[in-house]
Write a protein that holds these residues in place. Structure first.
Motif, PDB file in Angstrom:
ATOM      1  N   LEU A 174       0.708  -1.211   0.003  1.00 50.03           N
ATOM      2  CA  LEU A 174      -0.032  -0.066   0.021  1.00 50.03           C
ATOM      3  C   LEU A 174       0.799   1.236   0.027  1.00 50.03           C
ATOM      4  CD1 LEU A 174      -3.024  -1.042   2.416  1.00 50.03           C
ATOM      5  CD2 LEU A 174      -2.974  -1.184  -0.016  1.00 50.03           C
ATOM      6  N   THR A 175       2.175   1.133   0.155  1.00 51.18           N
ATOM      7  CA  THR A 175       2.989   2.364   0.086  1.00 51.18           C
ATOM      8  C   THR A 175       3.529   2.688  -1.483  1.00 51.18           C
ATOM      9  OG1 THR A 175       5.086   1.159   0.652  1.00 51.18           O
ATOM     10  CG2 THR A 175       3.633   1.882   2.402  1.00 51.18           C
ATOM     11  N   HIS A 176       3.083   1.601  -2.212  1.00 50.90           N
ATOM     12  CA  HIS A 176       3.658   1.788  -3.712  1.00 50.90           C
ATOM     13  C   HIS A 176       2.530   2.945  -4.579  1.00 50.90           C
ATOM     14  CE1 HIS A 176       7.152  -0.652  -3.162  1.00 50.90           C
ATOM     15  NE2 HIS A 176       6.432  -1.360  -2.398  1.00 50.90           N
ATOM     16  N   PRO A 177       3.131   3.604  -5.505  1.00 43.57           N
ATOM     17  CA  PRO A 177       2.106   4.408  -6.173  1.00 43.57           C
ATOM     18  C   PRO A 177       1.092   3.440  -6.899  1.00 43.57           C
ATOM     19  CG  PRO A 177       4.508   5.177  -6.422  1.00 43.57           C
ATOM     20  CD  PRO A 177       4.582   3.950  -5.719  1.00 43.57           C
ATOM     21  N   ARG A 178       0.051   4.060  -7.065  1.00 45.43           N
ATOM     22  CA  ARG A 178      -0.984   3.458  -7.906  1.00 45.43           C
ATOM     23  C   ARG A 178      -1.665   4.564  -8.595  1.00 45.43           C
ATOM     24  NH1 ARG A 178      -1.221   2.435  -2.742  1.00 45.43           N
ATOM     25  NH2 ARG A 178      -2.771   2.696  -1.538  1.00 45.43           N
ATOM     26  N   LEU A 179      -2.484   4.296  -9.629  1.00 48.47           N
ATOM     27  CA  LEU A 179      -3.358   5.109 -10.280  1.00 48.47           C
ATOM     28  C   LEU A 179      -4.505   4.576 -10.603  1.00 48.47           C
ATOM     29  CD1 LEU A 179      -3.738   8.118 -11.702  1.00 48.47           C
ATOM     30  CD2 LEU A 179      -2.859   6.971 -13.676  1.00 48.47           C
ATOM     31  N   THR A 180      -6.037   5.178 -10.141  1.00 48.01           N
ATOM     32  CA  THR A 180      -7.205   4.691 -10.524  1.00 48.01           C
ATOM     33  C   THR A 180      -7.559   5.561 -11.358  1.00 48.01           C
ATOM     34  OG1 THR A 180      -7.446   3.637  -8.415  1.00 48.01           O
ATOM     35  CG2 THR A 180      -9.558   4.068  -9.734  1.00 48.01           C
ATOM     36  N   LEU A 181      -8.076   5.201 -12.632  1.00 44.90           N
ATOM     37  CA  LEU A 181      -8.849   6.006 -13.648  1.00 44.90           C
ATOM     38  C   LEU A 181     -10.480   5.536 -13.748  1.00 44.90           C
ATOM     39  CD1 LEU A 181      -5.853   6.379 -16.111  1.00 44.90           C
ATOM     40  CD2 LEU A 181      -6.448   7.881 -14.322  1.00 44.90           C
ATOM     41  N   HIS A 182     -11.254   6.617 -13.706  1.00 44.28           N
ATOM     42  CA  HIS A 182     -12.914   6.368 -14.014  1.00 44.28           C
ATOM     43  C   HIS A 182     -12.812   6.622 -15.423  1.00 44.28           C
ATOM     44  CE1 HIS A 182     -12.443   6.891  -9.649  1.00 44.28           C
ATOM     45  NE2 HIS A 182     -12.706   5.837  -9.687  1.00 44.28           N
ATOM     46  N   CYS A 183     -13.306   5.847 -16.053  1.00 47.12           N
ATOM     47  CA  CYS A 183     -13.452   5.963 -17.778  1.00 47.12           C
ATOM     48  C   CYS A 183     -14.605   5.614 -18.470  1.00 47.12           C
ATOM     49  CB  CYS A 183     -12.086   5.153 -18.065  1.00 47.12           C
ATOM     50  SG  CYS A 183     -10.512   5.211 -17.661  1.00 47.12           S
ATOM     51  N   LEU A 184     -14.885   5.772 -19.595  1.00 46.66           N
ATOM     52  CA  LEU A 184     -15.623   5.583 -20.568  1.00 46.66           C
ATOM     53  C   LEU A 184     -14.986   4.834 -21.751  1.00 46.66           C
ATOM     54  CD1 LEU A 184     -18.323   8.420 -20.634  1.00 46.66           C
ATOM     55  CD2 LEU A 184     -18.712   6.108 -19.591  1.00 46.66           C
ATOM     56  N   PRO A 185     -15.420   3.775 -21.964  1.00 45.39           N
ATOM     57  CA  PRO A 185     -14.714   2.838 -23.156  1.00 45.39           C
ATOM     58  C   PRO A 185     -15.280   3.493 -24.543  1.00 45.39           C
ATOM     59  CG  PRO A 185     -16.589   1.617 -22.305  1.00 45.39           C
ATOM     60  CD  PRO A 185     -16.460   2.682 -21.463  1.00 45.39           C
ATOM     61  N   GLN A 186     -14.297   3.276 -25.623  1.00 50.41           N
ATOM     62  CA  GLN A 186     -14.604   3.949 -26.845  1.00 50.41           C
ATOM     63  C   GLN A 186     -13.795   2.713 -27.708  1.00 50.41           C
ATOM     64  OE1 GLN A 186     -12.682   7.834 -26.845  1.00 50.41           O
ATOM     65  NE2 GLN A 186     -14.729   8.691 -25.875  1.00 50.41           N
ATOM     66  N   PHE A 187     -14.567   1.949 -28.309  1.00 51.71           N
ATOM     67  CA  PHE A 187     -13.916   1.004 -29.320  1.00 51.71           C
ATOM     68  C   PHE A 187     -13.508   1.511 -30.707  1.00 51.71           C
ATOM     69  CE2 PHE A 187     -15.976  -1.791 -26.332  1.00 51.71           C
ATOM     70  CZ  PHE A 187     -15.338  -3.117 -26.401  1.00 51.71           C
ATOM     71  N   VAL A 188     -12.407   1.096 -30.913  1.00 47.29           N
ATOM     72  CA  VAL A 188     -11.881   1.459 -32.118  1.00 47.29           C
ATOM     73  C   VAL A 188     -12.077   0.447 -33.281  1.00 47.29           C
ATOM     74  CG1 VAL A 188      -9.776   2.466 -33.497  1.00 47.29           C
ATOM     75  CG2 VAL A 188     -10.198   3.154 -30.890  1.00 47.29           C
ATOM     76  N   THR A 189     -12.744   0.925 -34.331  1.00 46.63           N
ATOM     77  CA  THR A 189     -12.958  -0.201 -35.416  1.00 46.63           C
ATOM     78  C   THR A 189     -11.585   0.064 -36.509  1.00 46.63           C
ATOM     79  OG1 THR A 189     -14.208   0.878 -36.854  1.00 46.63           O
ATOM     80  CG2 THR A 189     -15.378  -0.100 -34.892  1.00 46.63           C
ATOM     81  N   ARG A 190     -11.580  -1.068 -37.140  1.00 45.09           N
ATOM     82  CA  ARG A 190     -10.832  -1.108 -38.303  1.00 45.09           C
ATOM     83  C   ARG A 190     -10.886  -0.028 -39.459  1.00 45.09           C
ATOM     84  NH1 ARG A 190     -10.451  -5.850 -35.797  1.00 45.09           N
ATOM     85  NH2 ARG A 190      -8.801  -7.228 -35.850  1.00 45.09           N
ATOM     86  N   GLU A 191     -12.234   0.240 -39.393  1.00 49.25           N
ATOM     87  CA  GLU A 191     -12.640   1.226 -40.471  1.00 49.25           C
ATOM     88  C   GLU A 191     -12.518   2.796 -39.698  1.00 49.25           C
ATOM     89  OE1 GLU A 191     -14.894  -1.316 -39.258  1.00 49.25           O
ATOM     90  OE2 GLU A 191     -14.289  -2.356 -41.010  1.00 49.25           O
ATOM     91  N   ASP A 192     -12.242   2.828 -38.452  1.00 45.64           N
ATOM     92  CA  ASP A 192     -12.094   4.148 -38.161  1.00 45.64           C
ATOM     93  C   ASP A 192     -10.680   4.915 -38.536  1.00 45.64           C
ATOM     94  OD1 ASP A 192     -14.494   4.042 -36.576  1.00 45.64           O
ATOM     95  OD2 ASP A 192     -13.283   3.475 -34.708  1.00 45.64           O
ATOM     96  N   ALA A 193     -10.917   6.141 -38.700  1.00 51.21           N
ATOM     97  CA  ALA A 193      -9.589   7.123 -39.239  1.00 51.21           C
ATOM     98  C   ALA A 193      -8.769   6.874 -37.887  1.00 51.21           C
ATOM     99  CB  ALA A 193      -9.951   8.603 -39.130  1.00 51.21           C
ATOM    100  N   GLY A 194      -7.417   6.760 -38.110  1.00 58.61           N
ATOM    101  CA  GLY A 194      -6.289   6.472 -37.370  1.00 58.61           C
ATOM    102  C   GLY A 194      -6.115   5.096 -36.704  1.00 58.61           C
ATOM    103  N   TYR A 195      -6.833   4.196 -37.184  1.00 62.29           N
ATOM    104  CA  TYR A 195      -6.592   2.883 -36.826  1.00 62.29           C
ATOM    105  C   TYR A 195      -5.592   2.105 -36.845  1.00 62.29           C
ATOM    106  CZ  TYR A 195      -7.154  -2.225 -36.224  1.00 62.29           C
ATOM    107  OH  TYR A 195      -7.015  -3.502 -35.886  1.00 62.29           O
ATOM    108  N   SER A 196      -4.982   2.482 -38.222  1.00 67.26           N
ATOM    109  CA  SER A 196      -3.398   1.936 -38.579  1.00 67.26           C
ATOM    110  C   SER A 196      -2.626   2.451 -37.732  1.00 67.26           C
ATOM    111  CB  SER A 196      -3.362   2.198 -40.187  1.00 67.26           C
ATOM    112  OG  SER A 196      -4.372   1.350 -40.980  1.00 67.26           O
ATOM    113  N   ASP A 197      -2.652   3.671 -37.413  1.00 66.18           N
ATOM    114  CA  ASP A 197      -1.712   4.411 -36.598  1.00 66.18           C
ATOM    115  C   ASP A 197      -1.679   3.673 -35.253  1.00 66.18           C
ATOM    116  OD1 ASP A 197      -0.852   6.145 -38.879  1.00 66.18           O
ATOM    117  OD2 ASP A 197      -2.044   7.918 -38.185  1.00 66.18           O
TER     118      ASP A 197
END
Length: 154
Positions: free
Chosen positions: A87-110
């Motif tokens: 419990l003395t070591h650093p940790r980060l909790t992030l509360h998020c919304l998921p966003q799926f990236v499809t193969r058709e999306d711009a930027g997928y290849s990058d």
């Protein structure tokens, strides 16, 4: 009156947070299943070029179904060191919304190229039809940078 335990984000906190994000190869992902019960699993982890958290997951995984429902989730990033109280070591909790990236999306290849450069073993399965990239839109979070060093993010 209870004193607020959270400090103001400072340069030291940002450095700890950035170090956790850059060095993490996996994270604990918490989701809420359709029946309302919680579930936690380990997922591969990286950040994209914009420093947005990202993973590559299979549709065969039960947590993917929960993410596809668009429900909020959380990521726990950071591992205890080899010695001392975990419990003395650093940790980060992030509360998020998921966003799926499809193969058709711009930027997928990058994104694919960037992720595989950082996680080369994922080349074995990245192009399987059931695997998808998920970016996590961070809503807010908590950083515990060590004993007595708690910060709210966002």
């Amino acid at each position: 009156m209870v004193k607020d335990p959270f400090r103001e984000l400072d340069d030291e906190a940002h450095a700890v947070m950035n170090g956790l994000l850059e060095s993490a190869t996996h994270a604990a992902l918490a989701v809420v299943r359709e029946d309302g019960s919680p579930s936690v699993t380990r997922v591969a982890f990286s950040v994209d070029k914009g420093r947005v958290p990202v993973t590559l997951i299979s549709d065969l995984s039960l947590h993917t179904k929960a993410l596809r429902n668009g429900r909020a989730c959380s990521l726990l990033i950071g591992e205890p060191g080899e010695k001392g109280d975990p419990l003395t070591h650093p940790r980060l909790t992030l509360h998020c919304l998921p966003q799926f990236v499809t193969r058709e999306d711009a930027g997928y290849s990058d994104l694919r190229a960037w992720y595989l450069e950082r996680r080369p073993k994922a080349k074995l399965y990245a192009d399987f039809a059931d695997f998808n990239f998920v970016r996590f839109e961070v809503l807010d979070g908590l950083l515990n940078a060590g004993f007595g060093k708690a910060y709210k993010i966002g």
